[in-house]
Write a protein that holds these residues in place. Structure first.
Motif, PDB file in Angstrom:
ATOM      1  N   ASP A  55       0.859  -1.186   0.000  1.00  0.00           N
ATOM      2  CA  ASP A  55       0.000   0.000   0.000  1.00  0.00           C
ATOM      3  C   ASP A  55       0.890   1.229   0.000  1.00  0.00           C
ATOM      4  N   LEU A 111      -3.057  -4.638   2.501  1.00  0.00           N
ATOM      5  CA  LEU A 111      -2.260  -5.414   3.446  1.00  0.00           C
ATOM      6  C   LEU A 111      -2.366  -6.919   3.228  1.00  0.00           C
ATOM      7  N   ASP A 112      -3.561  -7.479   3.294  1.00  0.00           N
ATOM      8  CA  ASP A 112      -3.713  -8.936   3.253  1.00  0.00           C
ATOM      9  C   ASP A 112      -3.273  -9.526   1.916  1.00  0.00           C
ATOM     10  N   VAL A 124       5.357  -0.136   6.333  1.00  0.00           N
ATOM     11  CA  VAL A 124       4.148  -0.100   7.141  1.00  0.00           C
ATOM     12  C   VAL A 124       3.794   1.362   7.396  1.00  0.00           C
ATOM     13  N   GLU A 129       0.871   2.169   9.670  1.00  0.00           N
ATOM     14  CA  GLU A 129       0.130   2.293  10.915  1.00  0.00           C
ATOM     15  C   GLU A 129       0.609   1.215  11.891  1.00  0.00           C
ATOM     16  N   GLN A 167      -0.678  -2.362  11.575  1.00  0.00           N
ATOM     17  CA  GLN A 167      -0.242  -3.217  10.468  1.00  0.00           C
ATOM     18  C   GLN A 167       0.988  -4.058  10.826  1.00  0.00           C
ATOM     19  N   CYS A 168       1.714  -3.651  11.855  1.00  0.00           N
ATOM     20  CA  CYS A 168       3.050  -4.201  12.079  1.00  0.00           C
ATOM     21  C   CYS A 168       3.050  -5.683  12.423  1.00  0.00           C
ATOM     22  N   GLU A 186       0.953  -8.132  11.712  1.00  0.00           N
ATOM     23  CA  GLU A 186       0.686  -8.990  10.562  1.00  0.00           C
ATOM     24  C   GLU A 186       1.815  -8.904   9.544  1.00  0.00           C
ATOM     25  N   ALA A 187       2.318  -7.690   9.310  1.00  0.00           N
ATOM     26  CA  ALA A 187       3.425  -7.528   8.363  1.00  0.00           C
ATOM     27  C   ALA A 187       4.653  -8.291   8.842  1.00  0.00           C
TER      28      ALA A 187
END
Length: 287
Positions: free
Chosen positions: A64, A79-80, A101, A103, A106-107, A109-110
């Motif tokens: 993104d 993201l996904d 990243v 936000e 998001q971290c 999952e990333a």
């Protein structure tokens, strides 16, 4: 000012390190994930080059692009979907992967996919984001904001170390110089290495003309090799390159991307310069 002869290596993946006695690292890929096929196509070419030349390389593409100039600009698959594509890239090519990243949420999952968590330049001072990235236990690469002097990045490193990051890397990507222009000061490489962390030089964003096309950024890609050579000679531990098979057709940052068929020759040249610099450092320590 006392300059370090070297910095401790950061372990990114079992087969990839940056800094110390490691070879020059390359971080390369398309600015944004344009599609699954595009990501795999570019990653496979880069993996072949890295294997053929014996050079370590991390694939980069953003899931993104939240900081596009225009609201109408392409941002990526999200993201996904983006992380799923990067996971497939890693599985099929064996390359380590990175993305940025935006936000804190998001971290986590990333971090389950990425080998390096990248912090965008505009967000480099956001404490919550830095701490969330550090909490993943992954290496965090912070792009120095265009508004920061190189001697002002120490607190960013302190935040990441306090947050438990597995390693810290800093990226020089040019500083604002008037309107719609950046200048890359090679002193930044030496100054930031004083913090004991590897320094990456972003050779493609450093030739960007931010907002230079009105609703998009322009660029001067003809200067990518010049600045990259200078940065490696100045002591950079890694080089970041946004590349594309057809930059004119890229959905993001095409004007400052390096054409894919020009990548191999530049990587070989930069690797040779880095070996000379590293040998000189080793000789200086031995004296």
């Amino acid at each position: 000012m006392s300059l370090p002869s070297d910095v401790a290596a950061v372990a990114i993946a079992p087969h990839v390190r940056c800094g110390g006695d490691a070879p020059l690292l390359f971080i390369a890929g398309t600015c944004v994930i344009e599609s699954r096929d595009s990501a795999l196509e570019h990653a496979e070419v880069l993996a072949e080059i890295a294997a053929r030349r014996g050079l370590p390389l991390v694939f980069k593409a953003s899931y993104d692009k939240a900081n596009r100039t225009s609201i109408d600009s392409f941002r990526g698959p999200g993201l996904d979907a983006g992380l799923a594509i990067l996971a497939e890239v890693r599985e099929r090519t064996g390359l380590a992967v990175t993305s940025d990243v935006h936000e804190p949420a998001q971290c986590r999952e990333a971090g389950s996919v990425l080998d390096i968590i990248q912090i965008p330049a505009f967000l480099c001072r956001q404490t919550d984001l830095l701490l969330a990235a550090a909490a993943t236990g992954k290496v965090v690469n912070v792009k120095k904001g265009q508004f920061l002097a190189p001697w002002d990045v120490g607190p960013l490193v302190e935040k990441l170390r306090a947050g438990g990051a597995a390693g810290v890397m800093l990226t020089e990507r040019g500083s604002s110089f008037g309107y719609n222009n950046l200048v890359a000061d090679m002193r930044s490489v030496a100054v930031m290495r004083q913090l004991g962390v590897p320094v990456v030089f972003d050779a493609t964003h450093s030739v960007q003309r931010p907002g230079g096309l009105g609703k998009a950024s322009g660029g001067e890609p003809e200067f990518i090799p010049t600045l990259a050579r200078a940065a490696v000679a100045a002591g950079a531990d890694a080089v970041f390159l946004e590349v594309h098979r057809e930059p004119a057709e890229a959905l993001s940052d095409g004007p400052n991307a390096l054409r894919l068929d020009l990548v191999e020759a530049l990587l070989v040249e930069l690797g040779a310069i880095h070996r000379v610099v590293r040998e000189h450092r080793a000789q200086s320590v031995d004296r």
